[in-house]
Design a protein around this motif. Structure first.
Motif, mmCIF file in Angstrom:
data_model
loop_
_atom_site.group_PDB
_atom_site.id
_atom_site.type_symbol
_atom_site.label_atom_id
_atom_site.label_comp_id
_atom_site.label_asym_id
_atom_site.label_seq_id
_atom_site.Cartn_x
_atom_site.Cartn_y
_atom_site.Cartn_z
ATOM 1 N N ALA A 32 0.782 -1.099 0.122
ATOM 2 C CA ALA A 32 0.017 0.013 -0.108
ATOM 3 C C ALA A 32 0.916 1.233 -0.015
ATOM 4 O O ALA A 32 0.464 2.323 -0.628
ATOM 5 N N ASP A 33 1.928 1.231 0.481
ATOM 6 C CA ASP A 33 2.925 2.348 0.625
ATOM 7 C C ASP A 33 3.358 2.627 -0.871
ATOM 8 O O ASP A 33 3.583 3.971 -1.300
ATOM 9 N N VAL A 34 3.708 1.650 -1.539
ATOM 10 C CA VAL A 34 4.206 1.697 -3.040
ATOM 11 C C VAL A 34 2.985 2.386 -3.836
ATOM 12 O O VAL A 34 2.925 3.398 -4.436
ATOM 13 N N THR A 89 8.911 5.091 -5.956
ATOM 14 C CA THR A 89 8.543 5.162 -4.567
ATOM 15 C C THR A 89 8.617 3.905 -3.744
ATOM 16 O O THR A 89 8.412 2.712 -4.110
ATOM 17 N N ASP A 90 9.398 4.114 -2.325
ATOM 18 C CA ASP A 90 9.371 2.887 -1.474
ATOM 19 C C ASP A 90 9.877 1.822 -2.111
ATOM 20 O O ASP A 90 9.911 0.554 -1.452
ATOM 21 N N CYS A 91 11.155 1.989 -2.771
ATOM 22 C CA CYS A 91 11.883 0.963 -3.498
ATOM 23 C C CYS A 91 13.137 1.193 -3.185
ATOM 24 O O CYS A 91 14.016 1.733 -4.037
ATOM 25 N N ASP A 115 12.143 7.564 -0.951
ATOM 26 C CA ASP A 115 12.049 6.288 -0.338
ATOM 27 C C ASP A 115 12.366 6.432 1.277
ATOM 28 O O ASP A 115 13.131 7.881 1.593
ATOM 29 N N HIS A 116 11.944 5.810 2.126
ATOM 30 C CA HIS A 116 12.346 6.059 3.622
ATOM 31 C C HIS A 116 13.256 4.760 3.899
ATOM 32 O O HIS A 116 13.352 4.793 5.364
ATOM 33 N N HIS A 117 13.537 3.888 3.377
ATOM 34 C CA HIS A 117 14.313 2.582 3.771
ATOM 35 C C HIS A 117 15.720 3.265 3.963
ATOM 36 O O HIS A 117 16.320 3.779 3.094
ATOM 37 N N PRO A 118 16.470 2.848 5.125
ATOM 38 C CA PRO A 118 17.789 3.282 5.345
ATOM 39 C C PRO A 118 18.884 2.565 4.333
ATOM 40 O O PRO A 118 20.102 3.131 4.179
ATOM 41 N N ALA A 135 6.372 6.317 6.767
ATOM 42 C CA ALA A 135 6.053 5.891 5.365
ATOM 43 C C ALA A 135 6.590 6.666 4.257
ATOM 44 O O ALA A 135 6.365 8.017 4.334
ATOM 45 N N THR A 136 6.589 6.410 2.961
ATOM 46 C CA THR A 136 6.792 7.144 1.796
ATOM 47 C C THR A 136 5.652 7.862 1.650
ATOM 48 O O THR A 136 5.777 9.054 1.186
ATOM 49 N N GLY A 137 4.411 7.412 2.070
ATOM 50 C CA GLY A 137 3.267 8.574 1.880
ATOM 51 C C GLY A 137 3.522 9.551 2.747
ATOM 52 O O GLY A 137 2.740 10.723 2.255
ATOM 53 N N THR A 165 -0.932 1.524 6.573
ATOM 54 C CA THR A 165 -0.342 0.115 6.666
ATOM 55 C C THR A 165 1.175 0.258 7.177
ATOM 56 O O THR A 165 1.491 -0.913 7.760
ATOM 57 N N ASP A 166 1.824 0.888 6.668
ATOM 58 C CA ASP A 166 3.175 1.176 7.074
ATOM 59 C C ASP A 166 3.668 1.344 8.644
ATOM 60 O O ASP A 166 4.691 1.196 9.154
ATOM 61 N N THR A 167 2.588 1.936 9.351
ATOM 62 C CA THR A 167 2.502 2.358 10.794
ATOM 63 C C THR A 167 1.969 1.192 11.575
ATOM 64 O O THR A 167 1.867 1.292 12.886
HETATM 65 MN MN LIG Z 1 7.224 1.932 3.000
#
Ligand SMILES: [Mn+2]
Length: 326
Positions: A32-34, A89-91, A115-118, A135-137, A165-167
């Motif tokens: 859902a974030d993507v 996004t989110d990738c 994106d928000h992934h480290p 979230a990327t959202g 969803t991401d939270t």
């Molecule tokens: Mn995400």
């Protein structure tokens, strides 16, 4: 008012320009974030007379069929024609596009990576990575605000679902005051928390609870109670059931558990592993050791080998992480 860092000027500039043709590119098994973020940006650009193609290597899952505009998300095997900009996004990992990123780089002079992934690999021509975003959202909400794009109810619903969803429905440690400020703004713009919650969590199939029972009977807890895992042999329950459930949340819900694992045997001798933590252990590092990635409290990887052997390897890595001071 806002604690969040500003949206980088080059990200705004990549989209704040004369309308052209834009690609919203999702990765494998989009969540859902993507989807929420790609659909939201796509709608905002279309309102500015851009021509938008949205899609990725896999279809949107049926469980997310309620997202406004998701019917426009296509399964893409190749890319047709040139684009002025491509957005991912989110990738975190460009390998997760099954080659479409390479086609996108050939087809578009500007590739925007949000994106928000480290562990994001910074593969775009424009990269915006905010590991503080839940979230990327959240980031895309800030982007659309910076662009002055009107927040329609459908954009708000897509972004609200991404954050929801991401939270873990606003329950995880990634939730900040900014998360609630954004959720409030999205609700004011027409997102319906009750409708989103019902769509996400109250649309189970009639036989889903029986399969849930069969799955949960396989949960094991370590002697010290700190690790719980669920290993699902191939074919134990249908794919569509697994796709519609966050099964790893059940072992995670045990009070003493610090790390929860879901191990799903796939075809071809591979096992898909999902890891969840509660702050004591960085499961991103564990997943990284097996070639995967994610966040400190939620990560995953795919490991080759029989289910039993992979389960032992993962549990050994989890034990070692629990034993090591963080
Ligand atoms: Mn995400």
């Amino acid at each position: 008012m806002s604690d969040a860092p500003r949206v980088p000027a080059d990200v705004v500039a990549a989209l704040d320009r004369a309308p052209g043709r834009a690609l919203m590119l999702g990765h494998v098994h989009p969540d859902a974030d993507v989807l929420g973020t790609l659909l939201a940006i796509g709608e905002a650009l279309q309102a500015r007379r851009w021509s938008v193609v949205a899609g990725g290597p896999h279809p949107a899952p049926g469980a997310l069929s309620f997202l406004p505009g998701v019917e426009r998300y296509e399964v893409l095997k190749t890319l047709e024609g040139a684009f002025d900009v491509a957005v991912l996004t989110d990738c975190p990992n460009p390998d997760r596009t099954e080659g479409l990123i390479d086609a996108a780089k050939r087809a578009a002079p500007v590739v925007v990576n949000i994106d928000h992934h480290p562990d994001n690999r910074r593969y775009g021509t424009v990269n915006w990575i905010d590991v503080g975003a839940a979230a990327t959202g959240e980031m895309v909400y800030r982007l659309l605000t910076a662009l002055g794009a009107p927040l329609t109810p459908s954009i708000a619903t897509n972004l609200f679902t991404a954050v929801h969803t991401d939270t873990g429905s606003f329950r995880y440690s990634n939730v900040t005051p900014e998360t609630f400020r954004i959720a409030a703004a999205l609700t004011a713009a027409g997102a319906r928390p009750d409708v989103v919650s019902a769509a996400l969590y109250e649309r189970r199939a009639p036989d889903a609870l029986r399969m849930l029972g069969e799955s949960l009977a396989r949960v094991h807890v370590s002697d010290d109670g700190r690790v719980a895992w669920l290993a699902l042999p191939a074919g134990a329950v249908p794919e569509r059931f697994i796709e519609s459930e966050e099964l790893v949340n059940y072992p995670r819900s045990i009070g003493s558990v610090k790390v929860a694992c879901l191990l799903r045997e796939l075809g071809g001798g591979r096992v898909k592993v999902s890891l969840r933590a509660k702050g004591e252990v960085d499961v991103n590092r564990i997943a990284g050791g097996f070639g995967g990635g994610g966040h400190a409290n939620a990560a995953g990887c795919t490991i080759s080998g029989p289910l039993d052997a992979v389960t032992r390897r993962v549990l050994d890595a989890v034990s070692a992480a629990l034993a090591a001071p963080r």
